[in-house]
Design an enzyme around this catalytic site. Structure first.
Site, PDB file in Angstrom:
ATOM      1  N   TYR A 202       0.867  -1.181   0.000  1.00  0.00           N
ATOM      2  CA  TYR A 202       0.000   0.000   0.000  1.00  0.00           C
ATOM      3  C   TYR A 202       0.900   1.226   0.000  1.00  0.00           C
ATOM      4  CZ  TYR A 202      -3.642   3.283   1.470  1.00  0.00           C
ATOM      5  OH  TYR A 202      -4.521   4.332   1.538  1.00  0.00           O
ATOM      6  N   GLU A 287      -3.194  -1.437 -13.231  1.00  0.00           N
ATOM      7  CA  GLU A 287      -4.149  -2.147 -14.082  1.00  0.00           C
ATOM      8  C   GLU A 287      -4.237  -1.499 -15.446  1.00  0.00           C
ATOM      9  OE1 GLU A 287      -8.322  -2.100 -13.432  1.00  0.00           O
ATOM     10  OE2 GLU A 287      -8.396  -0.024 -12.805  1.00  0.00           O
ATOM     11  N   ASN A 289      -7.100  -0.564 -18.527  1.00  0.00           N
ATOM     12  CA  ASN A 289      -8.494  -0.488 -18.963  1.00  0.00           C
ATOM     13  C   ASN A 289      -8.537  -0.603 -20.486  1.00  0.00           C
ATOM     14  OD1 ASN A 289      -9.816  -0.166 -16.447  1.00  0.00           O
ATOM     15  ND2 ASN A 289      -9.009   1.908 -16.361  1.00  0.00           N
ATOM     16  N   ARG A 291     -10.651   0.093 -22.854  1.00  0.00           N
ATOM     17  CA  ARG A 291     -11.803   0.833 -23.377  1.00  0.00           C
ATOM     18  C   ARG A 291     -11.508   2.322 -23.333  1.00  0.00           C
ATOM     19  NH1 ARG A 291     -13.163   3.161 -18.635  1.00  0.00           N
ATOM     20  NH2 ARG A 291     -12.845   1.907 -16.773  1.00  0.00           N
TER      21      ARG A 291
HETATM   22  P1  ADP Z   1     -10.275  -0.249  -9.581  1.00  0.00           P
HETATM   23  O1  ADP Z   1     -10.184  -1.127 -10.783  1.00  0.00           O
HETATM   24  O2  ADP Z   1     -11.252  -0.740  -8.549  1.00  0.00           O
HETATM   25  O3  ADP Z   1     -10.458   1.194  -9.931  1.00  0.00           O
HETATM   26  P2  ADP Z   1      -7.386   0.135  -9.231  1.00  0.00           P
HETATM   27  O4  ADP Z   1      -6.415  -0.978  -9.097  1.00  0.00           O
HETATM   28  O5  ADP Z   1      -7.421   0.850 -10.531  1.00  0.00           O
HETATM   29  O6  ADP Z   1      -8.851  -0.388  -8.828  1.00  0.00           O
HETATM   30  O7  ADP Z   1      -7.116   1.194  -8.071  1.00  0.00           O
HETATM   31  C1  ADP Z   1      -7.971   2.291  -7.865  1.00  0.00           C
HETATM   32  C2  ADP Z   1      -7.315   3.290  -6.972  1.00  0.00           C
HETATM   33  O8  ADP Z   1      -7.018   2.701  -5.687  1.00  0.00           O
HETATM   34  C3  ADP Z   1      -5.979   3.822  -7.456  1.00  0.00           C
HETATM   35  O9  ADP Z   1      -6.122   4.891  -8.360  1.00  0.00           O
HETATM   36  C4  ADP Z   1      -5.344   4.256  -6.152  1.00  0.00           C
HETATM   37  O10 ADP Z   1      -5.880   5.496  -5.729  1.00  0.00           O
HETATM   38  C5  ADP Z   1      -5.797   3.194  -5.184  1.00  0.00           C
HETATM   39  N1  ADP Z   1      -4.796   2.108  -5.120  1.00  0.00           N
HETATM   40  C6  ADP Z   1      -4.739   0.967  -5.874  1.00  0.00           C
HETATM   41  N2  ADP Z   1      -3.667   0.227  -5.571  1.00  0.00           N
HETATM   42  C7  ADP Z   1      -3.001   0.875  -4.592  1.00  0.00           C
HETATM   43  C8  ADP Z   1      -1.789   0.632  -3.839  1.00  0.00           C
HETATM   44  N3  ADP Z   1      -1.054  -0.475  -4.039  1.00  0.00           N
HETATM   45  N4  ADP Z   1      -1.411   1.553  -2.916  1.00  0.00           N
HETATM   46  C9  ADP Z   1      -2.153   2.667  -2.692  1.00  0.00           C
HETATM   47  N5  ADP Z   1      -3.285   2.950  -3.361  1.00  0.00           N
HETATM   48  C10 ADP Z   1      -3.718   2.084  -4.293  1.00  0.00           C
END
Ligand code: ADP
Length: 448
Positions: A202, A287, A289, A291
């Site tokens: 995190y 990740e 996307n 689209r």
């Molecule tokens: P979702 O597909 O649900 O949107 P993501 O993996 O894209 O999930 O993450 C969404 C948001 O969550 C990120 O933009 C960031 O703000 C937070 N987040 C995701 N992974 C982490 C991480 N390892 N540490 C801190 N924040 C994270």
């Protein structure tokens, strides 16, 4: 080029796609639920077909209804927009099995990126840096403990099928891991019907920076730079900018080369976005996307391109026709997502819009399906408008945004416009000095 495009979506994104089609001389078919019979995307379409009752699962997610609508109207391509069926590999396969073109990537790539564990493995193999975490999924608490001890606390338990910020739980210390693991799994099972989870470090002060890419069907891949989407509430984006105040032109070029090379090796086609966390000068992939994204307009303003037009062109088999060197990044763009929610409590506020006045003038764009007298239905996503501004510098863009927000009037329902007005006046925002955690604290603080 296509003869007729069916748009399997609603709201502002359905209008956005109609506009690109109309400029290319392509007739469009709108689909709608019974709740959307008077919606703007239906009013402006060349043809429309009712595909079911209000609930999305019976209408906008109803694949047989949508395919029937395409057959009845003679559409030869389907644009899915974002949300709904846009990242449903089965839908993309069925569209193709019916002899139509799915305006998006290959079903195999949608499927791969829809499983975040598979997506991370694929990206690691293509030389893209990752957030440190588990090597694949974690099957049980014992495995989670082992990984967490290796990468160090705090850790984030994330759903492999995750989206919309759901199925994500932080454990700040070993005694919080069991609960985070159980709740993330339960939430993932309920929301996605798949309880597979994985672990990530995190990060305590990252920015969310994502790269927009576009690939044709002949192997050419370009990027249109980055978007900074760090202003989030509950892991959901509220305001996005391009470029990122934290990135230099060199950083952009370096990361741009990494992502385009990776997607060229993958054989990816059409539009896509690679999302990263950026901290201490390091990018870490989270990740992809597969689209068009809500925030694509900031990229369009920055690069002076129409991304939907480009999606249509490459889906029809046309070559990109330009190289990376020909893409210029000019000025600065900011987008505010306006939702039908109370600006402090975020309680949904559907209902009748009694008056609507969109701002205008140089460098101001409003993408919205609202009109005076429209009744915002309670069944769908609460986003009702996107306000996008573009100006030569970031400071000019902020001044323009403040001016445009002051002009914007949506009466009859609550909206988040007052929250956006507070954000533009916040010194940290003006300095560009914020991480993904900043907005969460800011919304808690009383306005004034
Ligand atoms: P979702 O597909 O649900 O949107 P993501 O993996 O894209 O999930 O993450 C969404 C948001 O969550 C990120 O933009 C960031 O703000 C937070 N987040 C995701 N992974 C982490 C991480 N390892 N540490 C801190 N924040 C994270």
């Amino acid at each position: 080029m296509f003869q007729k495009v069916l748009i399997a979506n609603r709201g502002e994104i359905a209008l956005r796609i109609q506009r690109a089609c109309r400029e290319l001389g392509i007739p469009t078919v709108a689909v709608h639920s019974t709740a959307d019979a008077t919606a703007m995307h239906v009013r402006l379409a060349d043809e429309s077909v009712c595909i079911g009752p209000p609930a999305a699962r019976d209408s906008y997610l109803n694949i047989p209804s949508i395919l029937s609508a395409a057959a009845i109207t003679g559409a030869d391509a389907i644009h899915p927009g974002y949300g709904f069926l846009s990242e449903n590999a089965k839908f993309a396969e069925m569209v193709e099995a019916h002899g139509l073109t799915f305006i998006g990537p290959a079903p195999a790539h949608i499927r791969m990126m829809g499983d975040k564990i598979a997506a991370k493995a694929a990206m690691a193999g293509l030389g893209v840096p990752l957030v440190p975490g588990s090597d694949g999924g974690v099957a049980d608490l014992a495995a989670a403990r082992e990984v967490a001890a290796r990468i160090g606390y705090p850790v984030l338990v994330k759903a492999a099928a995750g989206g919309g910020g759901r199925g994500m739980k932080v454990a700040r210390a070993p005694d919080q891991l069991e609960e985070a693991f159980r709740t993330a799994r339960a939430e993932a099972a309920a929301a996605f019907g798949n309880d597979a989870v994985y672990l990530e470090k995190y990060l305590d002060r990252p920015r969310h920076i994502e790269f927009q890419i576009l690939a044709d069907n002949h192997g050419a891949v370009v990027h249109f730079g980055e978007r900074d989407c760090s202003l989030q509430r509950r892991h959901q984006k509220l305001l996005e900018e391009a470029g990122s105040p934290a990135l230099s032109a060199d950083d952009r070029a370096r990361m741009g080369r990494t992502v385009t090379a990776a997607l060229a090796r993958l054989g990816y086609r059409n539009a896509g976005t690679l999302e990263f966390l950026y901290q201490d000068g390091q990018f870490a992939f989270i990740e992809m996307n597969t689209r068009l994204q809500v925030e694509h307009p900031v990229t369009e303003m920055l690069c002076g391109i129409d991304l939907v037009r480009e999606q249509l062109r490459v889906a029809a088999g046309e070559p990109l026709g330009y190289t990376q060197d020909e893409i210029a990044f000019t000025g600065h763009a900011i987008e505010c997502r306006v939702t039908a929610e109370h600006p402090e409590t975020f309680t949904p506020s559907p209902g009748k819009v009694t008056a609507f006045h969109a701002p205008g003038g140089l460098g101001v764009r409003v993408d919205s399906a609202l009109y005076a007298g429209y009744v915002v239905p309670p069944f769908y996503d609460s986003m009702v408008a996107k306000l996008i501004v573009h100006a030569p510098t970031r400071a000019d863009a902020i001044a323009r945004l403040r001016r445009a927000l002051d002009e914007f009037a949506v009466l009859g329902i609550e909206t988040t416009l007052p929250l956006h007005r507070r954000i533009v006046d916040a010194p940290a925002f003006q300095r560009g000095d914020y991480t993904i955690h900043w907005l969460e604290d800011f919304v808690q603080a009383a306005p004034g």
